[in-house]
Structure formats: C-alpha cells, structure tokens
Design a protein around this motif. Structure first.
Motif, mmCIF file in Angstrom:
data_model
loop_
_atom_site.group_PDB
_atom_site.id
_atom_site.type_symbol
_atom_site.label_atom_id
_atom_site.label_comp_id
_atom_site.label_asym_id
_atom_site.label_seq_id
_atom_site.Cartn_x
_atom_site.Cartn_y
_atom_site.Cartn_z
ATOM 1 N N ALA A 151 -43.906 38.992 -10.368
ATOM 2 C CA ALA A 151 -44.987 38.996 -10.351
ATOM 3 C C ALA A 151 -44.965 37.591 -8.938
ATOM 4 O O ALA A 151 -46.279 38.142 -8.100
ATOM 5 C CB ALA A 151 -45.783 37.987 -11.541
ATOM 6 N N LYS A 152 -44.614 37.466 -8.564
ATOM 7 C CA LYS A 152 -44.552 36.047 -7.725
ATOM 8 C C LYS A 152 -44.407 36.987 -6.063
ATOM 9 O O LYS A 152 -45.181 36.108 -5.827
ATOM 10 C CB LYS A 152 -43.180 35.045 -7.689
ATOM 11 N N TYR A 153 -43.951 37.995 -6.515
ATOM 12 C CA TYR A 153 -43.024 38.978 -5.495
ATOM 13 C C TYR A 153 -44.480 39.175 -4.726
ATOM 14 O O TYR A 153 -44.883 39.337 -3.819
ATOM 15 C CB TYR A 153 -42.033 39.669 -5.547
ATOM 16 N N LEU A 154 -45.286 39.558 -5.913
ATOM 17 C CA LEU A 154 -46.329 40.355 -5.678
ATOM 18 C C LEU A 154 -47.188 39.974 -4.827
ATOM 19 O O LEU A 154 -48.404 40.103 -4.703
ATOM 20 C CB LEU A 154 -46.887 41.155 -6.824
ATOM 21 N N GLU A 155 -47.480 38.723 -5.462
ATOM 22 C CA GLU A 155 -48.314 37.837 -4.926
ATOM 23 C C GLU A 155 -48.193 37.551 -3.376
ATOM 24 O O GLU A 155 -49.219 37.644 -2.268
ATOM 25 C CB GLU A 155 -48.307 36.177 -5.576
ATOM 26 N N GLU A 156 -47.643 37.268 -3.046
ATOM 27 C CA GLU A 156 -46.294 36.821 -2.007
ATOM 28 C C GLU A 156 -46.532 38.081 -0.919
ATOM 29 O O GLU A 156 -47.250 37.432 0.207
ATOM 30 C CB GLU A 156 -44.956 36.358 -1.970
ATOM 31 N N ARG A 157 -46.604 39.139 -1.097
ATOM 32 C CA ARG A 157 -46.688 40.242 -0.715
ATOM 33 C C ARG A 157 -48.254 40.514 -0.683
ATOM 34 O O ARG A 157 -48.682 40.619 0.737
ATOM 35 C CB ARG A 157 -45.794 41.738 -1.219
ATOM 36 N N GLU A 158 -49.266 40.426 -1.132
ATOM 37 C CA GLU A 158 -50.173 40.916 -1.480
ATOM 38 C C GLU A 158 -50.440 39.454 -0.351
ATOM 39 O O GLU A 158 -52.082 40.022 0.631
ATOM 40 C CB GLU A 158 -51.498 40.720 -2.646
ATOM 41 N N ALA A 159 -50.893 38.355 -0.478
ATOM 42 C CA ALA A 159 -50.610 37.381 0.760
ATOM 43 C C ALA A 159 -50.385 37.644 2.408
ATOM 44 O O ALA A 159 -51.313 37.253 3.826
ATOM 45 C CB ALA A 159 -50.365 35.833 0.356
ATOM 46 N N TYR A 160 -49.212 37.627 2.251
ATOM 47 C CA TYR A 160 -48.432 38.724 3.303
ATOM 48 C C TYR A 160 -49.554 39.833 3.893
ATOM 49 O O TYR A 160 -49.824 39.324 5.200
ATOM 50 C CB TYR A 160 -47.616 39.227 3.443
ATOM 51 N N HIS A 161 -50.261 40.589 3.099
ATOM 52 C CA HIS A 161 -50.003 42.097 3.499
ATOM 53 C C HIS A 161 -51.725 41.057 4.441
ATOM 54 O O HIS A 161 -52.496 41.354 5.683
ATOM 55 C CB HIS A 161 -50.518 42.554 2.475
ATOM 56 N N GLN A 162 -52.276 40.298 3.310
ATOM 57 C CA GLN A 162 -53.873 39.728 4.001
ATOM 58 C C GLN A 162 -53.130 38.856 5.183
ATOM 59 O O GLN A 162 -54.674 39.411 6.204
ATOM 60 C CB GLN A 162 -54.240 38.558 3.034
ATOM 61 N N GLN A 163 -52.548 38.680 5.450
ATOM 62 C CA GLN A 163 -52.323 37.722 6.684
ATOM 63 C C GLN A 163 -52.451 38.481 7.854
ATOM 64 O O GLN A 163 -52.459 38.383 9.316
ATOM 65 C CB GLN A 163 -50.887 36.895 6.482
ATOM 66 N N CYS A 164 -51.558 39.809 7.929
ATOM 67 C CA CYS A 164 -51.113 40.409 8.577
ATOM 68 C C CYS A 164 -52.586 40.844 8.841
ATOM 69 O O CYS A 164 -52.947 41.450 9.756
ATOM 70 C CB CYS A 164 -50.137 41.777 7.957
ATOM 71 N N GLN A 165 -53.527 42.088 7.801
ATOM 72 C CA GLN A 165 -55.223 42.243 8.249
ATOM 73 C C GLN A 165 -55.631 41.162 8.716
ATOM 74 O O GLN A 165 -56.455 41.407 9.788
ATOM 75 C CB GLN A 165 -56.368 42.453 7.412
ATOM 76 N N ARG A 166 -55.719 39.664 8.647
ATOM 77 C CA ARG A 166 -56.384 38.655 9.839
ATOM 78 C C ARG A 166 -55.707 38.634 11.040
ATOM 79 O O ARG A 166 -56.737 38.966 12.233
ATOM 80 C CB ARG A 166 -56.411 37.621 8.925
ATOM 81 N N GLY A 167 -54.911 39.567 11.591
ATOM 82 C CA GLY A 167 -54.170 38.777 12.452
ATOM 83 C C GLY A 167 -54.368 40.083 13.226
ATOM 84 O O GLY A 167 -54.624 40.003 14.467
ATOM 85 N N LYS A 168 -54.927 41.066 12.976
ATOM 86 C CA LYS A 168 -54.819 42.607 13.606
ATOM 87 C C LYS A 168 -57.001 42.126 14.346
ATOM 88 O O LYS A 168 -56.992 41.653 14.610
ATOM 89 C CB LYS A 168 -55.209 43.951 12.492
#
Length: 168
Positions: A151-168
């Motif tokens: 569950a912690k990993y899924l949250e971190e992964r979602e946050a990471y993907h959000q961060q990647c989307q903002r970076g583009k």
C-alpha cells in the motif's frame, strides 16, 4: 528500416538446436507424410539427444562453435542500432518484497547458521520448503507486513507518476 540499414546478424545457436534442426530434417526425409506437433517432436528430439554418443555430440558442438564465431565476427562489423538496456530511474520507488521474501529475510541467518557451507541458492530453497510447510496462521504476519508495504509503495508510485507528469 531504411534502404541503408543493415539487418542485425542472426544469433548463434546451441549444439542442441543444431541437433534439433538436423533431427527434424532426418524425420522429414524418413516420414514425409507424418506431422508431429511441437510437443511431440520436442519429446522425441530430447529422447534421441540423450542417447547419442559423445562423438556425435562433438559434431554439433563444433557446429555451434563455428556459428558462435560467425556471430561474433558479424557483430564486430555490424554498425546498426544496438539495443540498450532501459535505465531504471533512481528516484522511482522500488517494489516492496512479497510475504515470502519477508519470511526469507527473517529466516536467512538462522538457516545459514545451521548450514554455513550452503550457497545462497540452497538457503533460498530451504526457505521455500519452510514457507511451504508453514501453517496459514504463521504466514499471516508476513502477509500483513507485505500488504502494508505494498500500500505504501502504491502511494509512493502514484506520487512519483504525478511528479513526472508535472515535470513534462
């Protein structure tokens, strides 16, 4: 592919594959009207491979060595695109261990202490046997820990993907 692009050299094959090709050709000559599905052909081929002499196997090993030399020679001259390994993003979250891996981590030292000469593979097999013999009740704490980490990993992964989307 464009007109100027070179075709990547064909990969070398093992002695067994050379034997399989030869065996298939022999079977087609001897019994041209009989069709064997791949499973049946593979079984017949492996049975035959086990029975041939070392002298015969050397013939196929020599073919494989020649094929390997050819492949290496062609790859030295090949200038086309080469596949590169995809690099893992160091900032990306790592997948969590499974319940079995958590169990193995807890019992690794214990097994290694009992059998100091064992390799990591042997220890892992012993841990697998221990896990298989565990009751469902004994597995629950590891499964709960694995679920929390997942569950912690899924949250971190979602946050990471959000961060990647903002970076583009």
């Amino acid at each position: 592919m464009g007109k100027d692009s070179k075709v990547r050299p064909k990969v070398n094959v093992s002695p067994y594959v050379h034997f399989m090709m030869d065996f298939r050709n022999q079977m087609r000559e001897q019994q041209p009207n009989i069709y064997y599905d791949f499973t049946e052909f593979s079984r017949k081929c492996s049975e035959k491979w086990k029975t041939i002499s070392k002298k015969e196997k050397k013939k196929y090993e020599a073919l494989a060595k020649r094929d390997k030399d050819r492949y290496q020679r062609e790859m030295r001259n090949y200038s086309g695109p080469r596949r590169e390994r995809r690099r893992r993003d160091a900032d990306a979250p790592r997948k969590p261990p499974s319940s079995f891996l958590l169990f193995s981590q807890d019992h690794f030292d214990e097994i290694k202490e009992q059998h100091p000469n064992w390799t990591v593979g042997q220890v892992a097999k012993a841990a697998g046997r221990m896990w298989a013999r565990c009751s469902e009740a004994d597995k629950i704490p590891y499964e709960e820990r694995a679920a929390v980490l997942r569950a912690k990993y899924l949250e971190e992964r979602e946050a990471y993907h959000q961060q990647c989307q903002r970076g583009k």
